[in-house]
Design a protein around this motif. Structure first.
Motif, PDB file in Angstrom:
ATOM      1  N   PHE A  84      13.447   1.566   7.738  1.00 47.12           N
ATOM      2  CA  PHE A  84      13.020   0.522   6.796  1.00 47.12           C
ATOM      3  C   PHE A  84      14.193  -0.135   6.076  1.00 47.12           C
ATOM      4  O   PHE A  84      13.990  -1.012   5.236  1.00 47.12           O
ATOM      5  CB  PHE A  84      12.015   1.087   5.782  1.00 47.12           C
ATOM      6  CG  PHE A  84      12.467   2.321   5.056  1.00 47.12           C
ATOM      7  CD1 PHE A  84      13.187   2.221   3.879  1.00 47.12           C
ATOM      8  CD2 PHE A  84      12.154   3.581   5.533  1.00 47.12           C
ATOM      9  CE1 PHE A  84      13.608   3.349   3.191  1.00 47.12           C
ATOM     10  CE2 PHE A  84      12.558   4.725   4.856  1.00 47.12           C
ATOM     11  CZ  PHE A  84      13.292   4.609   3.677  1.00 47.12           C
ATOM     12  N   ARG A 108      11.602  -4.515   7.787  1.00 47.80           N
ATOM     13  CA  ARG A 108      10.285  -4.135   7.279  1.00 47.80           C
ATOM     14  C   ARG A 108       9.124  -4.666   8.118  1.00 47.80           C
ATOM     15  O   ARG A 108       8.170  -3.935   8.436  1.00 47.80           O
ATOM     16  CB  ARG A 108      10.138  -4.628   5.826  1.00 47.80           C
ATOM     17  CG  ARG A 108       8.730  -4.712   5.250  1.00 47.80           C
ATOM     18  CD  ARG A 108       8.107  -3.344   5.088  1.00 47.80           C
ATOM     19  NE  ARG A 108       6.836  -3.391   4.405  1.00 47.80           N
ATOM     20  CZ  ARG A 108       5.659  -3.565   4.987  1.00 47.80           C
ATOM     21  NH1 ARG A 108       5.587  -3.764   6.294  1.00 47.80           N
ATOM     22  NH2 ARG A 108       4.542  -3.543   4.281  1.00 47.80           N
ATOM     23  N   GLY A 112       7.598  -1.307   9.398  1.00 50.62           N
ATOM     24  CA  GLY A 112       6.817  -0.797   8.275  1.00 50.62           C
ATOM     25  C   GLY A 112       7.675  -0.609   7.041  1.00 50.62           C
ATOM     26  O   GLY A 112       8.905  -0.748   7.075  1.00 50.62           O
ATOM     27  N   GLY A 113       7.012  -0.280   5.935  1.00 51.39           N
ATOM     28  CA  GLY A 113       7.694  -0.109   4.665  1.00 51.39           C
ATOM     29  C   GLY A 113       8.010   1.345   4.360  1.00 51.39           C
ATOM     30  O   GLY A 113       7.771   2.242   5.168  1.00 51.39           O
ATOM     31  N   ARG A 115       6.643   3.585   2.357  1.00 53.49           N
ATOM     32  CA  ARG A 115       5.548   4.567   2.341  1.00 53.49           C
ATOM     33  C   ARG A 115       5.093   4.956   3.747  1.00 53.49           C
ATOM     34  O   ARG A 115       4.528   6.022   3.948  1.00 53.49           O
ATOM     35  CB  ARG A 115       4.361   4.060   1.521  1.00 53.49           C
ATOM     36  CG  ARG A 115       3.703   2.790   2.018  1.00 53.49           C
ATOM     37  CD  ARG A 115       2.427   2.485   1.235  1.00 53.49           C
ATOM     38  NE  ARG A 115       2.568   2.710  -0.184  1.00 53.49           N
ATOM     39  CZ  ARG A 115       2.966   1.805  -1.066  1.00 53.49           C
ATOM     40  NH1 ARG A 115       3.305   0.598  -0.633  1.00 53.49           N
ATOM     41  NH2 ARG A 115       3.050   2.083  -2.335  1.00 53.49           N
ATOM     42  N   ASP A 116       5.363   4.095   4.736  1.00 55.62           N
ATOM     43  CA  ASP A 116       5.008   4.434   6.114  1.00 55.62           C
ATOM     44  C   ASP A 116       5.881   5.543   6.680  1.00 55.62           C
ATOM     45  O   ASP A 116       5.542   6.129   7.716  1.00 55.62           O
ATOM     46  CB  ASP A 116       5.118   3.186   7.000  1.00 55.62           C
ATOM     47  CG  ASP A 116       4.182   2.081   6.557  1.00 55.62           C
ATOM     48  OD1 ASP A 116       2.977   2.338   6.471  1.00 55.62           O
ATOM     49  OD2 ASP A 116       4.670   0.965   6.278  1.00 55.62           O
ATOM     50  N   ARG A 148       2.595   9.385  -0.336  1.00 55.90           N
ATOM     51  CA  ARG A 148       2.944   7.967  -0.159  1.00 55.90           C
ATOM     52  C   ARG A 148       2.693   7.138  -1.412  1.00 55.90           C
ATOM     53  O   ARG A 148       3.251   6.053  -1.558  1.00 55.90           O
ATOM     54  CB  ARG A 148       2.194   7.394   1.038  1.00 55.90           C
ATOM     55  CG  ARG A 148       2.593   8.084   2.345  1.00 55.90           C
ATOM     56  CD  ARG A 148       1.968   7.460   3.559  1.00 55.90           C
ATOM     57  NE  ARG A 148       2.362   8.181   4.765  1.00 55.90           N
ATOM     58  CZ  ARG A 148       2.085   7.780   5.993  1.00 55.90           C
ATOM     59  NH1 ARG A 148       1.415   6.665   6.192  1.00 55.90           N
ATOM     60  NH2 ARG A 148       2.474   8.496   7.030  1.00 55.90           N
ATOM     61  N   TRP A 281      10.864 -11.638   6.871  1.00 59.46           N
ATOM     62  CA  TRP A 281       9.713 -10.900   7.389  1.00 59.46           C
ATOM     63  C   TRP A 281       8.717 -11.800   8.122  1.00 59.46           C
ATOM     64  O   TRP A 281       7.502 -11.682   7.963  1.00 59.46           O
ATOM     65  CB  TRP A 281       9.003 -10.137   6.273  1.00 59.46           C
ATOM     66  CG  TRP A 281       9.846  -9.126   5.576  1.00 59.46           C
ATOM     67  CD1 TRP A 281      11.150  -8.803   5.834  1.00 59.46           C
ATOM     68  CD2 TRP A 281       9.443  -8.305   4.465  1.00 59.46           C
ATOM     69  NE1 TRP A 281      11.586  -7.829   4.968  1.00 59.46           N
ATOM     70  CE2 TRP A 281      10.567  -7.505   4.118  1.00 59.46           C
ATOM     71  CE3 TRP A 281       8.261  -8.171   3.742  1.00 59.46           C
ATOM     72  CZ2 TRP A 281      10.522  -6.583   3.070  1.00 59.46           C
ATOM     73  CZ3 TRP A 281       8.223  -7.259   2.699  1.00 59.46           C
ATOM     74  CH2 TRP A 281       9.339  -6.469   2.378  1.00 59.46           C
TER      75      TRP A 281
END
Length: 354
Positions: A84, A108, A112-113, A115-116, A148, A281
Motif C-alpha cells: 500500500f 492504493r 487496496g488500502g 486496512r486490507d 482493521r 488512483w
C-alpha cells in the motif's frame, strides 16, 4: 528494566481516573492529520523490533514503535514490500503511526488500502487492558474485524503495541509512461484502462500531464508499453516522481495553502471548483489546493457521491473530516465508548465532541 507496556498501562489507567487525556505519538510525522492533537504525549518509539517475519507466508509482525524505514528495509532484503506504499511525509515515521493514520500511497487503487493488509493487532485500550485481535493468517476473522478498525483511527481507540501485516513480493518489472492530456481526457483514459487486463499500478494527473505506472512481469509491462504508447520515463525520474507523490514532497504539496483530499467515484467528471488539482488512483482521489468554503466544497463533492477532508493547513480546530451520516456517527460513538469509555485517547481528534 521497566516494562514499557506495564508503564503505559499504568499511565492510561491514571488518565482515566483523573479525567485527563493522552496523545499517542510515534515519530510525530502525521501530527497535522485531523483536528489539533490534545493530551499528554505518550511516545511509543521505545518499543521497537520485528517480532516475527515469515517471507514464505507473506506476513510480518512488528512492534508499533519500529521505524517504518527499518521494517521496509527488512522486507526489501527478501524482495517484498508493504504494497500500500505508506507515505512518510517526514523522517521518523513508525509502524504504529503508519497503521493509525491509515494512509496509502500511489498503489492504493491497484492493491487496496492499509486496512486490507492488517491481519492482527495487539493494543492497550482505554482501561489499560492488553488485548489481541486477529492473527497472522488471512482467514482469521470471526465476527467484527476489530484489527482493521484501528487503521485510520488516529490513536483514538487504543495504543497499538504490535501489528501483523500482509506483505507482497516486489514486482519484477516497472515502467512509467507520460501523456499530454487535459483532465477530462485523462479521466476518460484511466477509467477505460481500469476495465482492461493491464498491469497499471498507479496513475497521476496534474497540469495537463498524465503519468501511468505499470508493474508486473517484464513481458506484461513491455506488452502494455507497446499497447498504450506514450513517453517512457527514465527509471530514476519515475522513481522520484512516485516517491514525491507518496511523501508529498512534490511541488504541488509544498506551500501553505489549505490542502483538501477529495474521495469521489473514479468516473466522476472534473469538479467545477476553484483551485489547483492533482488526480490520483484512477480518478478516485483528487487533491485540491486553495482557499475554499468547506460547506460549499463538501456539498459539491457529496453531489457526486464523495467526501472531502481538509488534509493539511487551514483551520485545524474546526471539523476537518466530512460530516458523518447519523448511522455512522452512532457507530463511531459506540466504538469509542467500547474501547475508550473515559475518553483518554485523543479527544476530539477525529470529530468535535467525540
Amino acid at each position: 528494566m521497566t516494562d514499557p507496556i506495564q508503564e503505559w498501562a499504568a499511565r492510561i489507567r491514571k488518565a482515566a481516573a483523573d479525567g485527563s487525556a493522552v496523545c499517542l505519538r510515534g515519530g510525530g510525522t502525521k501530527d497535522f492529520l485531523g483536528r489539533t492533537p490534545m493530551g499528554e504525549v505518550l511516545d511509543t518509539r521505545g518499543y521497537t523490533g520485528i517480532v516475527s517475519y515469515e517471507p514464505s507466508e507473506l506476513v510480518v509482525t512488528a512492534r508499533a514503535g519500529t521505524p517504518l524505514v527499518e521494517l521496509e528495509a527488512a522486507l526489501a532484503e527478501a524482495g517484498q514490500m508493504l504494497a500500500f506504499e505508506p507515505p512518510r511525509f517526514a523522517p521518523g515515521g513508525t509502524v504504529g503511526g503508519c497503521v493509525a493514520a491509515g494512509l496509502a500511497g500511489p498503489r492504493r487503487a491497484a492493491v487496496g488500502g492499509v486496512r486490507d493488509f492488517v491481519l492482527g493487532v495487539r493494543l492497550l485500550d482505554g482501561r489499560g487492558d492488553d488485548l489481541r485481535f486477529g492473527g497472522q493468517v488471512m482467514k482469521n476473522v470471526a465476527g467484527y474485524d476489530v484489527a482493521r478498525v484501528m487503521a485510520g483511527s488516529l490513536g483514538t481507540l487504543g495504543l497499538l503495541l504490535e501489528v501483523s501485516l500482509k506483505v507482497l513480493p516486489r514486482p519484477p518489472a516497472e515502467a512509467t509512461l507520460a501523456f499530454a492530456l487535459d483532465e477530462p481526457a485523462a479521466l476518460e483514459r484511466v477509467n477505460a484502462w481500469s476495465g482492461q487486463p493491464l498491469p497499471v499500478s498507479a496513475t497521476a494527473w496534474r497540469a495537463g500531464r498524465l503519468h501511468v505506472r505499470l508493474s508486473g512481469a517484464a513481458a506484461a509491462v513491455e506488452a502494455a508499453i507497446r499497447r498504450l504508447g506514450g513517453e517512457v520515463l527514465a527509471d530514476t525520474a519515475a522513481h522520484g516522481l512516485w516517491a514525491a507523490l507518496r511523501d508529498h514532497t512534490d511541488d504541488f504539496f509544498t506551500d501553505d495553502r489549505p490542502l483538501w483530499r477529495l474521495s469521489v467515484p473514479s468516473d466522476a467528471p472534473p469538479l467545477d471548483v476553484p483551485g489547483e488539482t492533482l488526480v490520483e488512483w484512477g480518478g478516485a482521489q483528487r487533491w485540491l489546493k486553495g482557499e475554499q468554503s468547506a460547506a460549499e466544497l463538501r456539498a459539491r463533492v457529496a453531489a457526486v457521491g464523495g467526501h472531502a477532508t481538509l488534509f493539511r493547513h487551514g483551520d485545524r480546530a474546526g471539523e476537518v473530516f466530512h460530516p458523518l451520516l447519523p448511522a455512522m456517527a452512532a457507530l463511531q460513538r459506540r466504538l469509542k465508548q467500547t474501547f475508550d469509555p473515559a475518553g483518554v485517547f485523543g479527544p476530539g481528534r477525529l470529530y468535535g465532541g467525540m
